[in-house]
Every structure is written in structure tokens, then in C-alpha cells.
Design a protein around this motif. Sequence first.
Motif, PDB file in Angstrom:
ATOM      1  N   ILE A  17     108.931 -20.663  67.986  1.00 26.75           N
ATOM      2  CA  ILE A  17     108.781 -19.684  69.053  1.00 26.75           C
ATOM      3  C   ILE A  17     107.444 -18.967  68.919  1.00 26.75           C
ATOM      4  CG2 ILE A  17     109.746 -17.605  70.105  1.00 26.75           C
ATOM      5  CD1 ILE A  17     112.496 -18.532  69.179  1.00 26.75           C
TER       6      ILE A  17
ATOM      7  N   MET B 254     109.387 -27.432  72.253  1.00 27.93           N
ATOM      8  CA  MET B 254     109.854 -26.509  73.283  1.00 27.93           C
ATOM      9  C   MET B 254     108.733 -26.217  74.269  1.00 27.93           C
ATOM     10  SD  MET B 254     112.006 -23.733  70.999  1.00 27.93           S
ATOM     11  CE  MET B 254     110.671 -23.480  69.834  1.00 27.93           C
TER      12      MET B 254
ATOM     13  N   LEU C 292     107.782 -23.058  76.553  1.00 25.08           N
ATOM     14  CA  LEU C 292     108.208 -21.664  76.690  1.00 25.08           C
ATOM     15  C   LEU C 292     107.027 -20.732  76.893  1.00 25.08           C
ATOM     16  CD1 LEU C 292     107.561 -19.961  73.821  1.00 25.08           C
ATOM     17  CD2 LEU C 292     109.299 -21.491  72.980  1.00 25.08           C
TER      18      LEU C 292
ATOM     19  N   TRP D 133     111.118 -13.546  76.605  1.00 24.41           N
ATOM     20  CA  TRP D 133     111.132 -14.951  76.201  1.00 24.41           C
ATOM     21  C   TRP D 133     111.679 -15.767  77.366  1.00 24.41           C
ATOM     22  CZ3 TRP D 133     112.635 -10.877  73.260  1.00 24.41           C
ATOM     23  CH2 TRP D 133     112.060 -10.711  72.005  1.00 24.41           C
TER      24      TRP D 133
ATOM     25  N   TYR E 274     112.325 -19.860  78.454  1.00 25.91           N
ATOM     26  CA  TYR E 274     112.312 -21.278  78.091  1.00 25.91           C
ATOM     27  C   TYR E 274     112.387 -22.108  79.368  1.00 25.91           C
ATOM     28  CZ  TYR E 274     113.401 -19.481  73.459  1.00 25.91           C
ATOM     29  OH  TYR E 274     113.364 -18.795  72.277  1.00 25.91           O
TER      30      TYR E 274
ATOM     31  N   GLU F 221     115.375 -26.123  78.050  1.00 26.64           N
ATOM     32  CA  GLU F 221     116.221 -25.637  76.966  1.00 26.64           C
ATOM     33  C   GLU F 221     116.112 -26.555  75.748  1.00 26.64           C
ATOM     34  OE1 GLU F 221     120.208 -25.104  78.175  1.00 26.64           O
ATOM     35  OE2 GLU F 221     119.746 -23.596  79.707  1.00 26.64           O
ATOM     36  N   PRO F 222     115.901 -25.984  74.563  1.00 23.14           N
ATOM     37  CA  PRO F 222     115.806 -26.795  73.346  1.00 23.14           C
ATOM     38  C   PRO F 222     117.113 -27.542  73.068  1.00 23.14           C
ATOM     39  CG  PRO F 222     115.032 -24.551  72.975  1.00 23.14           C
ATOM     40  CD  PRO F 222     115.686 -24.562  74.307  1.00 23.14           C
TER      41      PRO F 222
ATOM     42  N   PHE G 241     118.268 -19.310  71.761  1.00 22.32           N
ATOM     43  CA  PHE G 241     117.141 -19.691  72.614  1.00 22.32           C
ATOM     44  C   PHE G 241     117.385 -19.275  74.063  1.00 22.32           C
ATOM     45  CE2 PHE G 241     117.330 -22.662  69.060  1.00 22.32           C
ATOM     46  CZ  PHE G 241     116.041 -22.564  68.562  1.00 22.32           C
TER      47      PHE G 241
ATOM     48  N   ASN H  33     117.025 -17.138  77.631  1.00 20.25           N
ATOM     49  CA  ASN H  33     116.018 -16.427  78.416  1.00 20.25           C
ATOM     50  C   ASN H  33     116.419 -14.958  78.471  1.00 20.25           C
ATOM     51  OD1 ASN H  33     114.547 -18.785  79.107  1.00 20.25           O
ATOM     52  ND2 ASN H  33     116.056 -19.258  80.691  1.00 20.25           N
TER      53      ASN H  33
END
Length: 604
Positions: A285, A297, A299, A331, A333, A336-337, A347, A349
Motif C-alpha cells: 500500500i 494492486m 490503487l 484509500w 482500490y 480489488e486485491p 483492503f 475503499n
Amino acid sequence: MLLAIFVNTTVNAQDPQLDTAKVIQTPNLQQEHFYDSLENRASRRKLTGWLYDAIITPPRPYVDKKALALDYFKEYEGKIIADIKINALDVFGPTCTDTTKTASHWAERAANKIHTKSNLKTIRKLLLFKIGDVLKPELMYENERIIRDLPYIKDVRIYVEQDPIYPGLVNVLVLTKDRFSFGVSGGVNGTSSGDLEIYNRNIFGVGHEVSVKFVGHVEKEPYLGVETFYNIKNIGGRFLDVRLGYLNTYRREGFVTEVTKPFLTQNIKWGYGGYSARMLRTDRITNNDPVKVEEPMDLSVNYLWGGRSFNISPRHENITELVLSAGMNNWNYFDEPVVEPENSHFFSNHTLYMASLTISQRRYIQDQLIYSYGITEDIPEGFKNEFIYGYDANEFGDRHYLHFLTSNGNLLLSRSGYLFTSAGISGYLKDGHFEEGMIQGDVNFISKLHKAGKKRVRTFADLNYTLGIRRFEIEHLTLGDRDHIRSFDSDIAVGKQRLNLKLEHVVFLPAQFYKFNMAIFGFADFGVIGSNRELIFKQDYYSGIGIGIRLHNENLVFETFRLRLAFYPFHPDDMSFVGFSLDEQSKKRFISFAPTGPEPMRFE
């Protein structure tokens, strides 16, 4: 010639010899007799004599260098500044206490010619005073600290001279000594990957920084990538910094922008900053995040804060600040991971809105040979208490965030060293339940500098405890990150609770290796790590002991080179008994009591 005379006369006023210094503590005669007798017996054999120099540390008087500096400036307190001159010295040769010295080696003379000295206008923008101001001793002392903290400055001295005609006026001379601004670093990771970085910490002499890192991997694309950053310092003399970056390597690809205007001094009323990262491809991240995923990812991370400082002790010598600030952390994304279902909420949002109240007090003590090698270091003393409330607008359900952190640092009353302590608790409240919480405590001790023959010796001790409460399964504490046990690298020794003790004994050697200062150190690290459902003392025990040597040249912006040999008596199965490393060590920073923007505590 006049400059040399001016400097030499003022140096004598500012830096008296030890016998004229203000001695705060005098060791008693019985102690002196004991150590003299022990030294005499140890010196009969070469080995025991060396061990005495390296280990035994008889008490020495404490000299308050800050008091000496303030006494020098107080002689001119209240006088009007009539003139300010700035002189940037060569990297090699002259010093702020002796400007007549010259570079003795051809390589040093060549480096002086290659190096671009700091622009005098750049230094002038860093000054907290101007012509026509009334001279204030604390302000002059603080200004030296701010300039000395710059990465491209080795030392700075501010000298004051009485005007020869008008007794109410003084002339000020600011001497700065640069570091050689070019640097190179790099390393390899086994046989598959490596990196090489080239940087300049003072490009064109204007204090800007530029760096280019080439990162390669033999199997992952891009096989050769680049990370480049450009830092603009002190825009408009407002202590506003901007950092821009572009990254495209096998690890990550994206853009980074950062703006910072910190509460650099206690007279700064407004502080603010922001950070924005758009990562098209990354395994973490943030750059130093302990949580890593297998699939890249996509993001964005955005952070913005601002705050106002209030002086709540105007009649006291030590200013106490109350700072009210607010911030927002987002944050998002875009893909999605791919993780286990129980970790998907990690993870999410979400946007965390925060408000903080901070009460702090800070001052600085001068010393040497702590994290640097023979240059003046400014050790913070004071306290900071920080309370944060946050509201987390989360796609998996809104929640509240609470955070309390307190820290304290002081020169011990016995003058036997420096002690820093901190403790904090944080977590989220959702539907009446406490989650993603943590408790953390730290105690750091640095002994005073002892004289052992021609050597100088310090002892360091760090004690840390961290407990995670209802953390996600993907979040783990380790003993390798941040060298909790030095050079320890294991995927088995992980958990949600950790107790760690680090001990280090450092001998600063008087000899140099090709102009590099040397320090030999021995260390013993102990760690207990495991589940958060039982007492920490019932978890798994690990340790590491070893020796090493550090090489550093304070005239260069290079990091410290470190050679280390370690042994692990209780090592896990995925590690060997012996560990060897040759790497670079970034300069360690003191715990700061300066107010900052609100941010959640990190579980690492």
C-alpha cells in the motif's frame, strides 16, 4: 585575513576549553581512585588493557554545551543587527572553528572544485532574523539547529561582533560548511535482483535534491526499471518543501507527490501538508508497508492535513504548545486485491477523517558521537501528548477511530545519559466492538559519552513492546523489520505480540580509514513473539549476538557503510545459525516532540 581574525576571536568566546567550561557534575575522589587503580592493573597486559579501553567507562564531567552557546549570544542580547554576512566554506579543509585550514590531499582539492557551494541566497532564506532585528539568543541557537539539520550541511556557526562605532549595533557572520553533495548507493539481493542509486543532495547549490535509482531483476519485467525523485526545499523562505517522484520497476509503477510545511519551530503558527500516490502496480500500500501481497494492486492513497499552534505558556522560558489539527486519509482500490476472504476488509475503499489535539514542549541539547561521527548533534528534550479522534467512512461499515500517544525525553538528572519513553493505544470502534487495535510502549536509553583511552564509548539500550488486538490475519509483527533482531530474516517467527530488547556497545575509534571515521560495535538482541491470546512470556524466544564495524565520512552525503557478523542461538528452521551482512545504514533519527499532522498508529 580579517575574516580569519574575526572567526578566531569569536571562536574563543564561544568554545572555551574544558577547564573554563561550566562543569555540572564532578566525580568523587573515591570513584577516581578505583578507576585509576583498575586501569593501572589492566594496562600490565596488552589484551586486558584493550578490554579496559573498550568496555570500562569511568565517569567524566558533563559539559552543558547549550548553556555555553547561549552565554555567548546573551552578551549581545537586545542589540540591533546592523549587518549579516554569509560565507560558505569548502567541503574539505576549512572548518567553522578554523577557516585557515586547507585541503591536504589532491582528491580533496579536486572534490572542492567539482562541488558547487551552497548559494548564499539559499542560506539567507533559512535565517530566522534579518537586518534591523533585535538579537535574541534562543533564536540564534535555534537557527543553527535548523540549518545543521539539512542533509547537505555538515556544520554551521553564527558569530557576532560588536560594531566598532555604535555600541547598540552588532554585525553577524554565518559560516556554513557543506557536505560533498554527490552520492552513490546500491546493493544486490541474491543473484536475481539489485539496484544502483545516484543522487545529489544540493543540486546547483540551491538546496534541491535529485535522485535516480536503477532497479533490475533477471526474471521479472521490467528487467531494468527506474525510480526518480526531485525535492524542492524551503520554497520562498517559508520552510515549505515539495517532493515529486516517478517509479516504474518490477516492484511498482506510479507517481508520488508530497508537500510539507512542518511546525519547525515553536514560533510557527500554521503547519500543513499532503501526500498523494497513484500506483498503477504495486505489492504494498505504501513504500515501507509491512503488508505485502502476491498480485500487484492498482490503487491511490491521498493524505491532507492542516493545523494551528497556540502558545499556552507565554511567561515561561520553555514554551508549551497546544496544536489543533485536522486531516483526511483516503484509500481507493481500482482492482480489488486477490486475498483470503477474512482479509478482504483490510483492503477496503475508505476515507478516514481525523481531528487531533497535541500538547508538546521541546528544546534541544548539543552533543556529539551518538548517531553521527564528530559533528554537533541536537538531541531533543521535552514531551508530546497526542489525542486523535477519527471517523472512518468505510465500504464495509462506518466506524470510529481513537488514538492516544504520549512520549517524553530528557537528559537524566544524574547526567548519565538520555532517556526517551513513549506509550500509545489505538483502535477502531464498530458496533460496540474494538478492532484493529494496538498497544505499544518504548524505552530508549543512550549513555553519556565516556572516554576510554583515546577512544570514545557509548552504550545504547532499546526496549519495545507491541500488542495487536483483533488485527487481520494478513497483518503480522516480525523480528526482522527495523532490525528488532539485527539481520534476522524469518517467515516463521511472526505473530500479533512482540517484546524486544536491543543492547549495543559502540567504540568510536580515533583512527580513520581513508578519511572515513570508524566505530566498532557489539550487540545482543532478544525477542519474544507469538500469539496475542497468551502472555508474551509464553511465546517463542529468539536472540542474536554479534559484532560489526561502521564507516562514515561526515564530509559526504553517503550513508554509513556497515559490516556485521551475527550468531543466532535460538534460530528458526528457515534461518541459519550465522548471519553476515554488508550494507548501508541510514542515519537514525531522534524521537521528535514536534507536533505533526494526525495519522493512525502503524502496526509494524
